[in-house]
Design a protein around this motif. Structure first.
Motif, mmCIF file in Angstrom:
data_model
loop_
_atom_site.group_PDB
_atom_site.id
_atom_site.type_symbol
_atom_site.label_atom_id
_atom_site.label_comp_id
_atom_site.label_asym_id
_atom_site.label_seq_id
_atom_site.Cartn_x
_atom_site.Cartn_y
_atom_site.Cartn_z
ATOM 1 N N ASP A 152 0.895 -1.214 -0.074
ATOM 2 C CA ASP A 152 -0.021 0.016 -0.080
ATOM 3 C C ASP A 152 0.992 1.130 -0.084
ATOM 4 N N MET A 153 1.986 1.126 0.763
ATOM 5 C CA MET A 153 2.575 2.582 0.917
ATOM 6 C C MET A 153 3.486 2.723 -0.444
ATOM 7 N N PHE A 357 14.312 13.176 -4.770
ATOM 8 C CA PHE A 357 13.133 12.657 -4.148
ATOM 9 C C PHE A 357 13.137 12.827 -2.617
ATOM 10 N N ILE A 358 11.863 12.602 -1.870
ATOM 11 C CA ILE A 358 12.092 12.509 -0.443
ATOM 12 C C ILE A 358 11.979 11.207 -0.091
ATOM 13 N N ASP A 359 12.904 10.673 0.481
ATOM 14 C CA ASP A 359 12.975 9.484 1.440
ATOM 15 C C ASP A 359 12.217 9.303 2.424
ATOM 16 N N THR A 360 11.133 8.499 2.541
ATOM 17 C CA THR A 360 10.051 8.580 3.753
ATOM 18 C C THR A 360 10.659 7.383 4.674
ATOM 19 N N SER A 361 11.128 7.677 5.786
ATOM 20 C CA SER A 361 11.586 6.758 6.828
ATOM 21 C C SER A 361 10.584 5.523 7.160
ATOM 22 N N GLU A 362 9.208 6.191 6.957
ATOM 23 C CA GLU A 362 8.111 5.185 7.250
ATOM 24 C C GLU A 362 8.060 4.067 6.251
ATOM 25 N N GLU A 368 12.219 -2.834 5.873
ATOM 26 C CA GLU A 368 13.190 -3.646 6.763
ATOM 27 C C GLU A 368 12.331 -4.602 7.854
ATOM 28 N N LYS A 369 11.321 -4.170 8.143
ATOM 29 C CA LYS A 369 10.520 -4.981 9.157
ATOM 30 C C LYS A 369 10.105 -6.141 8.329
ATOM 31 N N LEU A 370 9.753 -6.161 7.228
ATOM 32 C CA LEU A 370 9.198 -7.260 6.451
ATOM 33 C C LEU A 370 10.405 -8.181 6.058
#
Length: 441
Positions: A152-153, A357-362, A368-370
């Motif tokens: 989704d993200m 571009f803007i790298d979103t840490s979310e 990384e979690k996956l």
């Protein structure tokens, strides 16, 4: 019984219902706190996420005294060795549903302390109740949910990041999106053959190609086209991971696709917007490959231990899932996933420094979690798989005799022949000096 005496006695009820009474010495309790640590590229420190409380453990020295102390300790040990969940009436911490864990240490003080036997054991509190899911199923669900979050993200990020200021840039964006989509579809075609056993899934896969190209053509005309294109790309790449019939082909398919995507977009186009659009399109394709590969390994791990066909061809024709055959196979799969993940981070970092571009840490955190959850899941299963052993024969050996010595039976004869690539002569006699591979649990 006096109050002070009553305090010194505890009770354990084994899974079979046998009750054991014992005295005890000093007591203690251990509680695990569940946390996860995540680090991010180009950012110092770590994000620590609290995941709640883990298990509690109750170490106890269980003392039996009197003329029957040895037989009572023997019976108690038998009760501790029973499979299932027991009940501990702890003298301090109350009634707990427990499973004895770790080592059981037994001391019989025959000389220094007559008629005293001590059994040291750790009781671990366990969750009970039919509503609790199986641990493996629970982990499958966690990883599946994490995959959906990343998807989704990533799709939203792609749709919000592409930009065009004129017709020329719009045409270039369509060409880039089309190229990434065709590259992904072609790279997955061999792996998608596993879907042919399910006609509905295979037809769906074929239809996704047309659907994806339709969304490409609508970019610039339909506001929802970029988002729908991204979701279709995810479906194209992840669908073959649902039915894995050959682990080797699956790994080759995803690693090969990743390499093809990097090769297809090795040169940056002219124009800032064109560079931004190509980067976002390539990043989306690389990410679908990475996460779909993780999904495939989760499916393979879930099927480990299930009965599969004796040959790859039979397995493919039946459309059955395969599991990891041994620990080395699982570890190699983790290494392949980890290599792709490192390459993905390296690719993203390359463009981060260009401020395009803007790298979103979310998003970085969820990816990384996956990967971390997938690798941990496969690794946990790997420890229960057989390990590879290699020996060099010191003399000529007959196949059946050697198998009986190594395995204790002939159940693994087909695997042994395949793993060692035995020829017709070696089926009769394995020559001295021959290196052979076998697996031990």
């Amino acid at each position: 019984m006096a109050w002070t005496d009553d305090l010194l006695e505890a009770q354990y009820t084994s899974p079979s219902g046998k009750k054991f009474y014992f005295r005890w010495g000093d007591v203690s309790k251990e509680t695990d706190l569940k946390t996860s640590s995540y680090t991010f590229p180009s950012k110092d420190g770590a994000l620590i996420q609290s995941l709640g409380r883990g298990g509690r453990r109750f170490p106890l020295s269980c003392v039996f005294s009197g003329e029957n102390c040895i037989s009572e300790a023997d019976s108690f040990e038998e009760g501790l060795e029973e499979s299932g969940i027991g009940e501990l009436q702890h003298p301090v911490y109350g009634v707990r549903k427990v499973v004895p864990t770790g080592s059981i240490k037994r001391t019989d003080n025959i000389v220094s302390g007559s008629n005293v036997s001590t059994v040291e054991v750790t009781f671990a509190e366990t969750i009970t109740g039919s509503v609790m899911p199986d641990s493996k199923t629970s982990k499958d669900d966690v990883i599946a949910e994490s995959f959906e979050v990343v998807e989704d993200m990533a799709c939203d990020d792609f749709a919000n990041s592409i930009t065009t200021d004129n017709a020329s840039e719009e045409i270039k964006l369509k060409e880039t999106a089309k190229k990434s989509f065709i590259t992904s579809f072609n790279g997955m075609e061999d792996s998608a053959q596993s879907l042919s056993a399910n006609e509905s899934l295979y037809q769906t896969y074929q239809a996704l190609k047309k659907q994806g190209l339709d969304f490409v053509n609508k970019i610039g005309q339909d506001l929802n086209a970029p988002l729908n294109f991204a979701r279709t790309l995810f479906n194209v790449v992840k669908l073959p991971s649902k039915i894995v019939t050959s682990l080797a082909k699956t790994i080759e398919g995803y690693t090969g696709l990743y390499a093809s995507l990097l090769t297809a977009f090795i040169t940056d186009p002219v124009g800032i917007n064109n560079v931004i659009n190509q980067f976002n399109s390539t990043k989306l394709s690389l990410l679908t490959t990475l996460t779909s590969f993780a999904s495939a390994l989760t499916g393979v791990a879930s099927s480990t231990g299930e009965k599969v066909s004796s040959t790859e061809n039979e397995s493919e024709s039946a459309g059955e899932s395969v599991g990891f055959k041994n620990r080395e196979e699982a570890i190699d799969a983790i290494s392949s996933l980890d290599e792709i993940y490192d390459n993905y981070i390296e690719y993203v970092d390359k463009y981060t420094g260009q401020d395009l571009f803007i790298d979103t840490s979310e998003i970085a955190y969820e990816i990384e979690k996956l990967i971390e959850e997938t690798e941990r899941y496969v690794l946990e299963i790997a420890f229960d798989l057989p390990t590879k052993r290699i020996i060099i024969l010191g003399r000529d050996r007959q196949l059946l005799e050697l198998l009986t010595e190594l395995y204790g039976n002939l159940d693994h004869i087909d695997e042994f022949i395949q793993d060692n690539n035995l020829n017709a002569d070696e089926l009769e006699v394995l020559p001295m000096g021959r290196e052979v591979v076998y697996y031990v649990s």
